[in-house]
Each structure stands twice: as structure tokens, then as C-alpha cells.
Write an enzyme that holds these catalytic residues in place. Structure first.
Site, mmCIF file in Angstrom:
data_model
loop_
_atom_site.group_PDB
_atom_site.id
_atom_site.type_symbol
_atom_site.label_atom_id
_atom_site.label_comp_id
_atom_site.label_asym_id
_atom_site.label_seq_id
_atom_site.Cartn_x
_atom_site.Cartn_y
_atom_site.Cartn_z
ATOM 1 N N GLN A 1 -8.141 11.269 2.096
ATOM 2 C CA GLN A 1 -6.844 11.042 1.188
ATOM 3 C C GLN A 1 -5.972 11.313 1.905
ATOM 4 O O GLN A 1 -5.878 12.369 2.528
ATOM 5 C CB GLN A 1 -7.353 11.763 -0.172
ATOM 6 C CG GLN A 1 -8.110 11.627 -1.432
ATOM 7 C CD GLN A 1 -8.336 10.421 -2.055
ATOM 8 O OE1 GLN A 1 -7.082 9.674 -2.090
ATOM 9 N NE2 GLN A 1 -9.134 10.103 -2.766
ATOM 10 N N CYS B 1 -6.688 3.579 -6.982
ATOM 11 C CA CYS B 1 -5.482 3.441 -6.647
ATOM 12 C C CYS B 1 -4.661 2.400 -6.808
ATOM 13 O O CYS B 1 -3.246 1.844 -5.685
ATOM 14 C CB CYS B 1 -5.649 3.808 -4.595
ATOM 15 S SG CYS B 1 -6.361 2.354 -4.320
ATOM 16 N N ASP C 1 -14.578 6.228 -7.845
ATOM 17 C CA ASP C 1 -12.880 6.225 -7.273
ATOM 18 C C ASP C 1 -13.486 5.151 -6.333
ATOM 19 O O ASP C 1 -13.650 5.042 -5.174
ATOM 20 C CB ASP C 1 -13.027 7.328 -5.852
ATOM 21 C CG ASP C 1 -11.844 7.135 -5.528
ATOM 22 O OD1 ASP C 1 -11.013 6.452 -6.058
ATOM 23 O OD2 ASP C 1 -12.007 8.003 -4.350
ATOM 24 N N CYS D 1 12.718 1.227 7.031
ATOM 25 C CA CYS D 1 11.308 1.109 7.316
ATOM 26 C C CYS D 1 10.713 0.925 6.163
ATOM 27 O O CYS D 1 11.254 0.845 5.063
ATOM 28 C CB CYS D 1 11.215 2.768 7.925
ATOM 29 S SG CYS D 1 9.030 3.194 7.469
#
Length: 425
Positions: A257, A382, A356, A75
Site C-alpha cells: 500500500q 483501487c 482485495d 507533472c
């Protein structure tokens, strides 16, 4: 290009690959660890080095750990289950420091990372295909577009994993053979929401099957989407998220999130960093993940370019006002911050900013922040590379990076998030 070679692994790369050297060029070997001598198959040569597949480990590293999942290395969801926990934690911290160094920012003390616990991921986006042998549903194989038929997942919440066998049966009775389908499953605060992105519309009988499935498994809601049209097959409980007491409606498959635990850590860091501030701007506010916790003590301007997300935030604000929740003033503004960033002049009067942005970062907005008089900036990212690029703009503008917290929200993956606190001194 494919030949087997022996490689001594010296380091872990930014994507979690083992890195060695061959003929003066770096060679990247997934699932290999520092200190290991491996046999690898060279698959491709690029400008930055050779890319290989692991054939066998001739000498195992002391850093090697027994993977928690039987799908590991097949995976593509996890890259680092084979790494012991302490070294994984160090890698997360070093990944953050390395990104900063690449942009000329050194000497920063990086906080001990927060690593999400196992079995906490509350949203997944999988694919499914109906075959003659049944529905194959899961994530892409490593470096492939083929699917792994997911049977277990130690990263994901048990409510989601437990739903998969029955969901396969349902989709097997509805989906046409050979057509790829998207499956989004989210554990909202009101229950599980399932969104199926299919290529076939539902018949009356199939709709009844979906409704019965939702009732049998106590789903909050189930949606069926074809060609951009979202069909609310059954809504037993409206999907919602709760932020600091505000109840915010959750549109199907919208961004939240990935884990509640990491969300809380990032919220707490943003709130603590803004203590003592008057007015706070929340840029790229989304559905209000940071807006509502901040609004407990501050006047907040929430700015977002996606109208749908902003409407959700406004609905949460209006609901909180009707139910008497104690928030300060929340003002919303629809604005594309990539094309029209808030200028340094518009930022005058704000004591703190929380920002963000998506993975691409927010270069234009950071340039304006670097020229502003805002005392404190909390940057949530991120993507370590775009975070570091944008951080350099703030540092060049006179800010100091006071704290940097790496967050391993996607456990055992090479994906990390950062929360940085900048102050103008």
C-alpha cells in the site's frame, strides 16, 4: 485539431477534469473548476466528447486553491491540487457514489473519506534518463511521455525526496546517455530500498560506487536489474514490512500500500468488520497486508495467484511461529482466482471474506461469493468502476452494502480506493 474556445465549467469529472459543454457535447478541460469561464484549446474529439487543454482562466472559481507544488499542472502525478480541501473531500465521496449509481446501486450512505496526509507516500516508481545536461528523473508530464525533472514533491515522504539529488549524481556517473531507466524507491520498515531497472550491467567500479552510496545514505538495500535479472548490489538490512507483529520479507519493487496511514485505516476496517467471525478467507492476499491482522483473532485462509507474494507471506508466517507471535492458524493456497475462483461450495464454512483484487476487479470470484452463504464480505478496491460492477453481483445475490469508505490514498490525484462491507441478512 486545435482551436481556442470559451467554455463555462459546470462540474468536475471522474478524472478530475473540469466539464463544460460546447455544441451540445461535453468538453473536458484539465485543471479547470466548476464556476470558471476558461479559454481552452480543443485537442481531440472522441465519441464521449471533446478533450481540451486549459489556455487561461477568465473568471476563477471560489473553489480554487493555491497548489502545494511548483510542478503542478506540469507533472502528471496530481490532478487536483488546485481544488480546496473540503471540495476535494466531497469530490472523493461523490466519485464513489457516482460509480455505484452507474451500476444501479443507489441510496447508499457513503462514509466521510479518509484522505492521506501530505508527505506520506512511501513508494514511488519514477523514470530517469541521462542527458548531456545531467540526469532527468521524475514522473511523466501531464498527457505526455516526457519527464518532469522532479525537485520537490509534497505528496512523498521526505526520505525519498531528500535522496533524489544524490541519486541523480550517482546515476549520471553510471547510466549511458539517452537510455530510459526505471527507478523504484520504497521506504520499507527496515529502511529505504532502491531498485534501478537499467539497460547496462554494472562494472566493478560502478558496483563499488553504488555500495558507497548505500552506506553514505544509510539505505537498507540497493538492487540493479537488467533484462529481468535482479542483482542485489548491497543489502545492508533485509527489506521487511511488519504486519501486526509479523515480519515479512519485502522483495524488490513488490506491491505494498502506498501509505502506511491508509494501510492502517483499511486494515482496521477489515478487522472490525470481521469481529465475531470464525474462519476468514483472505482472497488476493498478496504478502499478507490483511492476513496477519485478521489472524490475530481468526483462522485465515490466504489465497493468492502470485507465487512470489505467497512465498513471502509464508515466510512471515513461519518466522512468526518461530518467534512465538500469537496468531491463529494461517493456511495458504496458491490459486489463480481469475481463472479458478473459489466456488460457493468451497466457501462453505467461512464466516467472512476479505477480498482485495487488482484494478480489473474480480468478477468471476464475486459471482461465486454472490451465490455463497458467507455472512460478511469486505471488498477492498483501487478502482471505483470495477468495485461497483462487482458490488452489483453481490447485491443481486442478496447482500446489502452496509458501509462504504472512500480512501484518498494518492493525495490530490483522481485515483481513489474503496472499502465496502457487505452483509447477507
Amino acid at each position: 485539431m486545435s482551436k481556442n474556445v470559451f467554455v463555462m465549467i459546470n462540474a468536475l469529472g471522474a478524472r478530475g477534469d473540469g466539464v463544460g459543454e460546447l455544441g451540445g457535447k461535453p468538453v473536458y478541460v484539465p485543471f479547470a473548476l466548476p464556476g470558471e469561464r476558461v479559454t481552452a484549446s480543443i485537442d481531440e474529439e472522441r465519441k464521449n466528447g471533446l478533450y481540451a487543454s486549459l489556455v487561461s482562466v477568465k473568471r476563477a472559481s471560489e473553489l480554487r486553491n493555491t497548489p502545494a507544488c511548483g510542478h503542478f499542472a506540469e507533472c502528471g502525478g496530481c490532478q487536483l491540487q488546485h481544488l480546496n480541501p473540503e471540495t476535494y473531500r466531497e469530490w472523493v465521496r461523490d466519485r464513489a457514489a457516482f460509480a455505484l449509481k452507474q451500476h444501479g446501486i443507489e441510496g447508499i450512505s457513503v462514509d466521510d473519506p479518509f484522505i492521506t496526509p501530505p508527505a506520506t507516500r512511501r513508494r514511488v516508481a519514477m523514470k530517469a534518463i541521462n542527458t548531456v545536461d545531467g540526469v532527468v528523473m521524475g514522473f511523466n508530464r501531464h498527457a505526455s511521455h516526457q519527464l518532469v525533472n522532479l525537485q520537490s514533491c509534497p505528496v512523498t515522504r521526505s526520505e525519498i525526496v531528500g535522496l533524489l539529488p544524490s541519486l541523480r549524481e550517482l546515476l549520471g556517473a553510471i547510466l549511458p546517455k539517452g537510455k530510459m531507466t526505471g527507478v523504484h524507491i520504497t521506504v520499507a520498515d527496515s529502511g529505504i530500498d532502491v531498485v534501478v531497472e537499467a539497460q547496462n550491467e554494472l562494472s566493478l567500479h560502478q558496483r563499488e560506487m553504488c555500495a558507497a552510496f548505500a552506506n553514505d545514505h544509510d539505505l537498507g538495500a540497493m538492487h540493479w536489474q537488467v533484462g529481468g535479472f535482479l542483482d542485489p548490489v548491497i543489502i545492508r538490512r533485509e527489506p521487511v514490512m511488519k504486519f501486526a507483529g509479523a515480519i515479512v520479507p519485502l522483495p524488490p519493487a513488490i506491491f505494498i500500500q502506498a501509505t502506511a496511514e491508509c494501510q492502517q485505516v483499511m486494515q482496521e476496517m477489515a478487522v472490525k468488520s470481521c469481529e465475531g467471525a470464525g474462519r476468514v478467507a483472505d482472497l488476493f492476499s498478496g504478502i499478507g497486508t490483511f492476513t496477519f491482522p485478521l489472524a490475530k483473532a481468526h483462522q485465515v485462509l490466504a489465497v493468492e495467484g502470485a507465487k512470489g507474494a505467497l512465498q513471502v507471506l509464508e515466510a512471515g508466517r513461519n518466522s512468526a511461529q518461530r518467534t512465538g507471535h500469537s496468531f491463529k492458524q494461517i493456511v495458504t493456497r496458491h490459486r489463480d482466482l481469475f481463472r479458478r475462483p473459489l466456488t460457493a461450495g468451497e466457501l462453505a464454512g467461512f464466516d467472512a471474506v476479505v477480498i482485495d483484487p487488482p484494478r480489473a476487479g474480480a468478477q468471476a470470484q464475486m459471482e461465486q461469493l454472490g451465490q455463497s452463504a458467507v455472512k460478511k464480505i469486505v471488498s477492498v478496491s483501487c478502482n471505483p468502476n470495477t468495485f461497483a460492477r462487482d458490488a452489483k453481483l453481490l447485491v443481486d445475490g442478496g447482500y446489502t452494502l452496509q458501509h462504504l469508505l472512500p480512501v484518498g490514498q494518492f493525495l490530490w490525484s483522481s485515483h481513489i480506493e474503496l472499502v465496502g462491507v457487505f452483509e447477507r441478512v
